[in-house]
Write a protein that holds these residues in place. Sequence first.
Motif, PDB file in Angstrom:
ATOM      1  N   UNK A  16       0.842  -1.188   0.000  1.00 13.17           N
ATOM      2  CA  UNK A  16       0.000   0.000   0.000  1.00 13.17           C
ATOM      3  C   UNK A  16       0.878   1.239   0.000  1.00 13.17           C
ATOM      4  N   UNK A  17       0.249   2.411  -0.027  1.00 18.01           N
ATOM      5  CA  UNK A  17       0.999   3.652  -0.069  1.00 18.01           C
ATOM      6  C   UNK A  17       1.383   4.119   1.333  1.00 18.01           C
ATOM      7  N   UNK A  18       2.346   5.004   1.396  1.00 18.99           N
ATOM      8  CA  UNK A  18       2.920   5.432   2.670  1.00 18.99           C
ATOM      9  C   UNK A  18       1.903   6.155   3.555  1.00 18.99           C
ATOM     10  N   UNK A  19       0.952   6.882   2.935  1.00 20.24           N
ATOM     11  CA  UNK A  19       0.008   7.667   3.726  1.00 20.24           C
ATOM     12  C   UNK A  19      -1.007   6.807   4.472  1.00 20.24           C
ATOM     13  N   UNK A  20      -1.023   5.488   4.216  1.00 15.17           N
ATOM     14  CA  UNK A  20      -1.953   4.594   4.914  1.00 15.17           C
ATOM     15  C   UNK A  20      -1.350   3.993   6.184  1.00 15.17           C
ATOM     16  N   UNK A  21      -0.105   4.356   6.510  1.00 21.04           N
ATOM     17  CA  UNK A  21       0.560   3.790   7.694  1.00 21.04           C
ATOM     18  C   UNK A  21      -0.240   4.083   8.956  1.00 21.04           C
ATOM     19  N   UNK A  22      -0.428   3.067   9.781  1.00 19.62           N
ATOM     20  CA  UNK A  22      -1.140   3.202  11.039  1.00 19.62           C
ATOM     21  C   UNK A  22      -2.634   2.951  10.954  1.00 19.62           C
ATOM     22  N   UNK A  23      -3.195   2.892   9.740  1.00 24.96           N
ATOM     23  CA  UNK A  23      -4.621   2.638   9.582  1.00 24.96           C
ATOM     24  C   UNK A  23      -4.930   1.151   9.675  1.00 24.96           C
ATOM     25  N   UNK A  24      -6.175   0.821   9.968  1.00 27.40           N
ATOM     26  CA  UNK A  24      -6.608  -0.569  10.023  1.00 27.40           C
ATOM     27  C   UNK A  24      -7.366  -0.930   8.750  1.00 27.40           C
ATOM     28  N   UNK A  25      -7.206  -2.153   8.308  1.00 27.93           N
ATOM     29  CA  UNK A  25      -7.888  -2.636   7.106  1.00 27.93           C
ATOM     30  C   UNK A  25      -8.086  -4.131   7.235  1.00 27.93           C
ATOM     31  N   UNK A  26      -8.916  -4.690   6.342  1.00 24.92           N
ATOM     32  CA  UNK A  26      -9.131  -6.128   6.310  1.00 24.92           C
ATOM     33  C   UNK A  26      -8.213  -6.763   5.279  1.00 24.92           C
ATOM     34  N   UNK A  27      -7.584  -7.877   5.655  1.00 21.39           N
ATOM     35  CA  UNK A  27      -6.724  -8.591   4.727  1.00 21.39           C
ATOM     36  C   UNK A  27      -7.584  -9.194   3.624  1.00 21.39           C
ATOM     37  N   UNK A  28      -7.233  -8.977   2.346  1.00 27.11           N
ATOM     38  CA  UNK A  28      -8.037  -9.557   1.255  1.00 27.11           C
ATOM     39  C   UNK A  28      -7.911 -11.067   1.167  1.00 27.11           C
ATOM     40  N   UNK A  29      -6.920 -11.639   1.874  1.00 30.08           N
ATOM     41  CA  UNK A  29      -6.745 -13.081   1.824  1.00 30.08           C
ATOM     42  C   UNK A  29      -7.583 -13.829   2.841  1.00 30.08           C
ATOM     43  N   UNK A  30      -7.478 -13.407   4.111  1.00 28.90           N
ATOM     44  CA  UNK A  30      -8.176 -14.127   5.178  1.00 28.90           C
ATOM     45  C   UNK A  30      -9.293 -13.321   5.819  1.00 28.90           C
ATOM     46  N   UNK A  31      -9.362 -12.016   5.546  1.00 33.67           N
ATOM     47  CA  UNK A  31     -10.399 -11.182   6.118  1.00 33.67           C
ATOM     48  C   UNK A  31     -10.087 -10.673   7.506  1.00 33.67           C
ATOM     49  N   UNK A  32      -8.910 -11.017   8.051  1.00 35.00           N
ATOM     50  CA  UNK A  32      -8.541 -10.557   9.380  1.00 35.00           C
ATOM     51  C   UNK A  32      -8.214  -9.075   9.406  1.00 35.00           C
ATOM     52  N   UNK A  33      -8.480  -8.438  10.548  1.00 37.18           N
ATOM     53  CA  UNK A  33      -8.187  -7.017  10.695  1.00 37.18           C
ATOM     54  C   UNK A  33      -6.700  -6.841  10.977  1.00 37.18           C
ATOM     55  N   UNK A  34      -6.062  -5.972  10.218  1.00 42.04           N
ATOM     56  CA  UNK A  34      -4.627  -5.738  10.368  1.00 42.04           C
ATOM     57  C   UNK A  34      -4.366  -4.247  10.503  1.00 42.04           C
TER      58      UNK A  34
END
Length: 334
Positions: A16-34
């Motif tokens: 991902x891009x640098x400006x997204x550092x520290x944000x939470x998202x769902x993994x497209x592989x397993x759906x876990x929150x990272x």
Amino acid sequence: MTIDFHCPHCEKFLKTTEDKAGLQAKCPGCGGVITIPGATGAELPHEATSEMSPPPVPGGTGSQVRECPVCRAEVSDSAIRCRTCGEVFPSRSVIVAGRPAGQREIRPFPPGEVIEEAWRIFMQKMGLMCGALFVMVFLCLIAGGFVFLLAVVAGFLSDTGNEVGAAVGWTCFGIGYLLLLFFNLYLQIGYMILSLKVAREEHAELSDLFTGGRYVVRVLLNSLVFSLIVMVGLVLLVVPGVLAFFMLWPFSYLIIDKNYRGLEGLKRAKSLTEGNLGSIFLIFCVGCLGNLAGSLVCYVGMFLTIPYVCLLLALSYDRMSCQTPLAGEATASI
């Protein structure tokens, strides 16, 4: 600069891009929150990136798909929110030549995509949505039964000639009936809050059904004005009433989501639905057909169709609210 990292749950390589550092998202592989790590960590060599990360999908005019900046999943070029990680895409033309700053860009949301997305989410959260509806109906029946009992007692006292007791009984019935209306509206607002959370794939639970108390008076006030506008429009050759309904229907979601005061929800609703009336009409047609199909199965099927329709309406509102800001709200150039 990009951030390359692996999902801590399934070890899928993400980028991902640098400006997204520290944000939470769902993994497209397993759906876990990272949590997206900072850009200070070592990056993988370019060779590894080219092998493990999908190639960029070109955007721009004429492209049918593009790439989510967070999870790199392919999304429709017209999409407003990534269905994989939930990322909201900012408008690429918030301030356009010839359009005053702060004016909302008109961009109809795709109804077919919303219908499909609502079904996907509903299949994942069917238990919660249907269970919450069952609880709501059960509580309303209990409260309605108590009010009906007050009416029976008041009628019995009237038949026996006890005028004082009958007056007290009918007064209690009137008060109970008004409280029943407020209680039903309270639960309906709670169900809307629950539906909006589920539509946004946020954490939602059954207790959200009982969180609408502070909105009851405002929603009731706006509902009365809304009903009056629609009724007047229906008297004036029907068409104005239908247009008024489609233009103003999201007012309750605006009150819940934006915490608007007074009649601000109705005022903002017209700006929100501008350019989306065709999509809204199709969404309501699908909702009506769904509930009609549910009613044909001895009304039992409506315990499935009503939650889906509520989720569909909440997701439609979410798509419109993810477009560029309403007139008068702060905007920023992208």
